[in-house]
Motif scaffolding. Structure first.
Motif, PDB file in Angstrom:
ATOM      1  N   ARG A 118       0.847  -1.203   0.000  1.00 27.47           N
ATOM      2  CA  ARG A 118       0.000   0.000   0.000  1.00 27.47           C
ATOM      3  C   ARG A 118       0.883   1.255   0.000  1.00 27.47           C
ATOM      4  O   ARG A 118       0.646   2.206  -0.751  1.00 27.47           O
ATOM      5  CB  ARG A 118      -0.900  -0.013   1.249  1.00 27.47           C
ATOM      6  CG  ARG A 118      -2.161   0.820   1.137  1.00 27.47           C
ATOM      7  CD  ARG A 118      -1.976   2.317   1.096  1.00 27.47           C
ATOM      8  NE  ARG A 118      -1.530   2.884   2.350  1.00 27.47           N
ATOM      9  CZ  ARG A 118      -0.927   4.063   2.454  1.00 27.47           C
ATOM     10  NH1 ARG A 118      -0.658   4.799   1.376  1.00 27.47           N
ATOM     11  NH2 ARG A 118      -0.563   4.540   3.616  1.00 27.47           N
ATOM     12  N   VAL A 119       1.940   1.228   0.795  1.00 26.47           N
ATOM     13  CA  VAL A 119       2.820   2.386   0.916  1.00 26.47           C
ATOM     14  C   VAL A 119       3.712   2.529  -0.328  1.00 26.47           C
ATOM     15  O   VAL A 119       3.804   3.609  -0.926  1.00 26.47           O
ATOM     16  CB  VAL A 119       3.702   2.272   2.179  1.00 26.47           C
ATOM     17  CG1 VAL A 119       4.665   3.457   2.274  1.00 26.47           C
ATOM     18  CG2 VAL A 119       2.845   2.202   3.439  1.00 26.47           C
ATOM     19  N   LEU A 120       4.341   1.438  -0.740  1.00 26.44           N
ATOM     20  CA  LEU A 120       5.343   1.501  -1.807  1.00 26.44           C
ATOM     21  C   LEU A 120       4.740   1.683  -3.199  1.00 26.44           C
ATOM     22  O   LEU A 120       5.414   2.156  -4.114  1.00 26.44           O
ATOM     23  CB  LEU A 120       6.210   0.234  -1.789  1.00 26.44           C
ATOM     24  CG  LEU A 120       7.017  -0.005  -0.510  1.00 26.44           C
ATOM     25  CD1 LEU A 120       7.793  -1.311  -0.603  1.00 26.44           C
ATOM     26  CD2 LEU A 120       7.955   1.154  -0.209  1.00 26.44           C
ATOM     27  N   SER A 121       3.481   1.329  -3.358  1.00 21.74           N
ATOM     28  CA  SER A 121       2.847   1.468  -4.682  1.00 21.74           C
ATOM     29  C   SER A 121       2.339   2.879  -4.945  1.00 21.74           C
ATOM     30  O   SER A 121       2.036   3.230  -6.090  1.00 21.74           O
ATOM     31  CB  SER A 121       1.682   0.479  -4.822  1.00 21.74           C
ATOM     32  OG  SER A 121       0.626   0.800  -3.935  1.00 21.74           O
ATOM     33  N   GLU A 122       2.284   3.709  -3.922  1.00 21.42           N
ATOM     34  CA  GLU A 122       1.643   5.023  -4.058  1.00 21.42           C
ATOM     35  C   GLU A 122       2.231   5.927  -5.148  1.00 21.42           C
ATOM     36  O   GLU A 122       1.478   6.559  -5.899  1.00 21.42           O
ATOM     37  CB  GLU A 122       1.625   5.758  -2.716  1.00 21.42           C
ATOM     38  CG  GLU A 122       0.679   6.924  -2.713  1.00 21.42           C
ATOM     39  CD  GLU A 122       0.391   7.441  -1.305  1.00 21.42           C
ATOM     40  OE1 GLU A 122      -0.456   8.331  -1.188  1.00 21.42           O
ATOM     41  OE2 GLU A 122       1.009   6.977  -0.338  1.00 21.42           O
ATOM     42  N   PRO A 126      -1.290   5.681  -7.537  1.00 20.49           N
ATOM     43  CA  PRO A 126      -1.910   6.392  -6.406  1.00 20.49           C
ATOM     44  C   PRO A 126      -3.357   5.999  -6.140  1.00 20.49           C
ATOM     45  O   PRO A 126      -3.770   5.889  -4.982  1.00 20.49           O
ATOM     46  CB  PRO A 126      -1.788   7.867  -6.803  1.00 20.49           C
ATOM     47  CG  PRO A 126      -1.549   7.872  -8.276  1.00 20.49           C
ATOM     48  CD  PRO A 126      -0.811   6.608  -8.583  1.00 20.49           C
ATOM     49  N   PHE A 127      -4.141   5.767  -7.197  1.00 23.24           N
ATOM     50  CA  PHE A 127      -5.552   5.421  -6.991  1.00 23.24           C
ATOM     51  C   PHE A 127      -5.683   3.996  -6.432  1.00 23.24           C
ATOM     52  O   PHE A 127      -6.538   3.722  -5.592  1.00 23.24           O
ATOM     53  CB  PHE A 127      -6.339   5.566  -8.296  1.00 23.24           C
ATOM     54  CG  PHE A 127      -6.318   6.972  -8.831  1.00 23.24           C
ATOM     55  CD1 PHE A 127      -6.942   8.002  -8.156  1.00 23.24           C
ATOM     56  CD2 PHE A 127      -5.647   7.263 -10.011  1.00 23.24           C
ATOM     57  CE1 PHE A 127      -6.914   9.304  -8.636  1.00 23.24           C
ATOM     58  CE2 PHE A 127      -5.605   8.569 -10.502  1.00 23.24           C
ATOM     59  CZ  PHE A 127      -6.238   9.591  -9.808  1.00 23.24           C
ATOM     60  N   THR A 128      -4.806   3.112  -6.896  1.00 24.80           N
ATOM     61  CA  THR A 128      -4.787   1.747  -6.368  1.00 24.80           C
ATOM     62  C   THR A 128      -4.377   1.757  -4.901  1.00 24.80           C
ATOM     63  O   THR A 128      -4.958   1.043  -4.075  1.00 24.80           O
ATOM     64  CB  THR A 128      -3.800   0.873  -7.175  1.00 24.80           C
ATOM     65  OG1 THR A 128      -4.232   0.836  -8.532  1.00 24.80           O
ATOM     66  CG2 THR A 128      -3.743  -0.543  -6.625  1.00 24.80           C
ATOM     67  N   ALA A 129      -3.367   2.561  -4.573  1.00 23.06           N
ATOM     68  CA  ALA A 129      -2.907   2.655  -3.183  1.00 23.06           C
ATOM     69  C   ALA A 129      -4.036   3.150  -2.278  1.00 23.06           C
ATOM     70  O   ALA A 129      -4.223   2.661  -1.163  1.00 23.06           O
ATOM     71  CB  ALA A 129      -1.704   3.595  -3.094  1.00 23.06           C
ATOM     72  N   CYS A 130      -4.798   4.100  -2.783  1.00 24.90           N
ATOM     73  CA  CYS A 130      -5.932   4.638  -2.021  1.00 24.90           C
ATOM     74  C   CYS A 130      -7.004   3.567  -1.830  1.00 24.90           C
ATOM     75  O   CYS A 130      -7.550   3.398  -0.731  1.00 24.90           O
ATOM     76  CB  CYS A 130      -6.498   5.843  -2.764  1.00 24.90           C
ATOM     77  SG  CYS A 130      -7.714   6.765  -1.812  1.00 24.90           S
ATOM     78  N   LYS A 131      -7.290   2.827  -2.882  1.00 24.72           N
ATOM     79  CA  LYS A 131      -8.277   1.742  -2.805  1.00 24.72           C
ATOM     80  C   LYS A 131      -7.806   0.662  -1.841  1.00 24.72           C
ATOM     81  O   LYS A 131      -8.585   0.134  -1.032  1.00 24.72           O
ATOM     82  CB  LYS A 131      -8.487   1.147  -4.210  1.00 24.72           C
ATOM     83  CG  LYS A 131      -9.671   0.196  -4.314  1.00 24.72           C
ATOM     84  CD  LYS A 131      -9.893  -0.202  -5.776  1.00 24.72           C
ATOM     85  CE  LYS A 131     -11.090  -1.132  -5.912  1.00 24.72           C
ATOM     86  NZ  LYS A 131     -11.302  -1.535  -7.323  1.00 24.72           N
ATOM     87  N   LEU A 132      -6.519   0.332  -1.918  1.00 22.40           N
ATOM     88  CA  LEU A 132      -5.942  -0.680  -1.040  1.00 22.40           C
ATOM     89  C   LEU A 132      -5.977  -0.232   0.416  1.00 22.40           C
ATOM     90  O   LEU A 132      -6.204  -1.032   1.326  1.00 22.40           O
ATOM     91  CB  LEU A 132      -4.505  -0.977  -1.483  1.00 22.40           C
ATOM     92  CG  LEU A 132      -3.754  -2.101  -0.780  1.00 22.40           C
ATOM     93  CD1 LEU A 132      -4.573  -3.374  -0.717  1.00 22.40           C
ATOM     94  CD2 LEU A 132      -2.423  -2.349  -1.476  1.00 22.40           C
TER      95      LEU A 132
END
Length: 201
Positions: A118-122, A126-132
């Motif tokens: 979640r942190v490293l993908s941001e 960014p939208f995936t990280a937010c969804k995660l």
């Protein structure tokens, strides 16, 4: 190309990243009603996996700082591969029948990898990280330094959200429509550029 885009989405984002997150979340709900279990003693594999996880913030950020973005993205995807390999090797779905206490530790470790993703993908997604973040109900204040130094990004007893599909598969029909659209645009441009008509004398 559109075909490359489809392959990247289906074979990497969906099959590696999305698949890992989905398995972790589904199993946590199946075994523990979505509540992160309290781990027991960590095995050598658990310790090695958590230690390796802590190295990735430095590896990924080093690539970003040298403007090697493709390399950085590849390293971030290695975190998802680490998670998939851990689950495949540990097989909690089999272990639950013989040693349910061991599975608590396995799922705890897998959830720490999910939180790190979640942190490293941001920076990349960014939208995936937010969804995660919504799925894991993680603290948005979690930093890269937390991933590098803290073995507990999600604490035992924490309630996670329901599973959601992070990346849908893109089928051939969708891609063909885009390819056809591109071809039509190319042909239109060829016709339009045949003759230059002056706007003034």
């Amino acid at each position: 190309t559109w075909k490359d885009f489809q392959a990247r989405n289906n074979n990497e984002l969906a099959a590696i990243f999305g698949n890992f997150i989905n398995r972790v979340v589904v199993l946590t709900h199946k075994y523990y009603d979505g509540i992160i279990p309290t781990p027991n003693a960590f095995s050598e594999v658990d310790q090695a996996t958590l230690t390796e996880l802590k190295t990735y913030p430095a590896i990924v950020s080093n690539s970003i700082e040298r403007y090697r973005f493709r390399e950085a993205l590849g390293e971030m995807m290695h975190v998802a591969r680490l998670g998939n390999k851990y689950l495949a090797d540990e097989e909690p779905w089999k272990k639950i029948k013989t040693d349910p206490e061991r599975v608590k530790t396995q799922m705890y470790v897998a959830l720490q990898i999910a939180a790190a993703l979640r942190v490293l993908s941001e920076p990349f997604l960014p939208f995936t990280a937010c969804k995660l973040s919504g799925i894991l109900k993680t603290d948005l204040k979690l930093t890269w330094n937390d991933v590098a130094t803290n073995s507990e990004l999600l604490s035992a007893g924490h309630q996670i959200g329901e599973p959601e599909i992070l990346f849908a598969q893109i089928d051939d029909d969708q891609i063909q429509k885009q390819i056809d659209k591109l071809e039509a645009t190319k042909k239109s441009n060829e016709i339009d550029s045949f003759e230059a008509i002056p706007q003034k004398e």
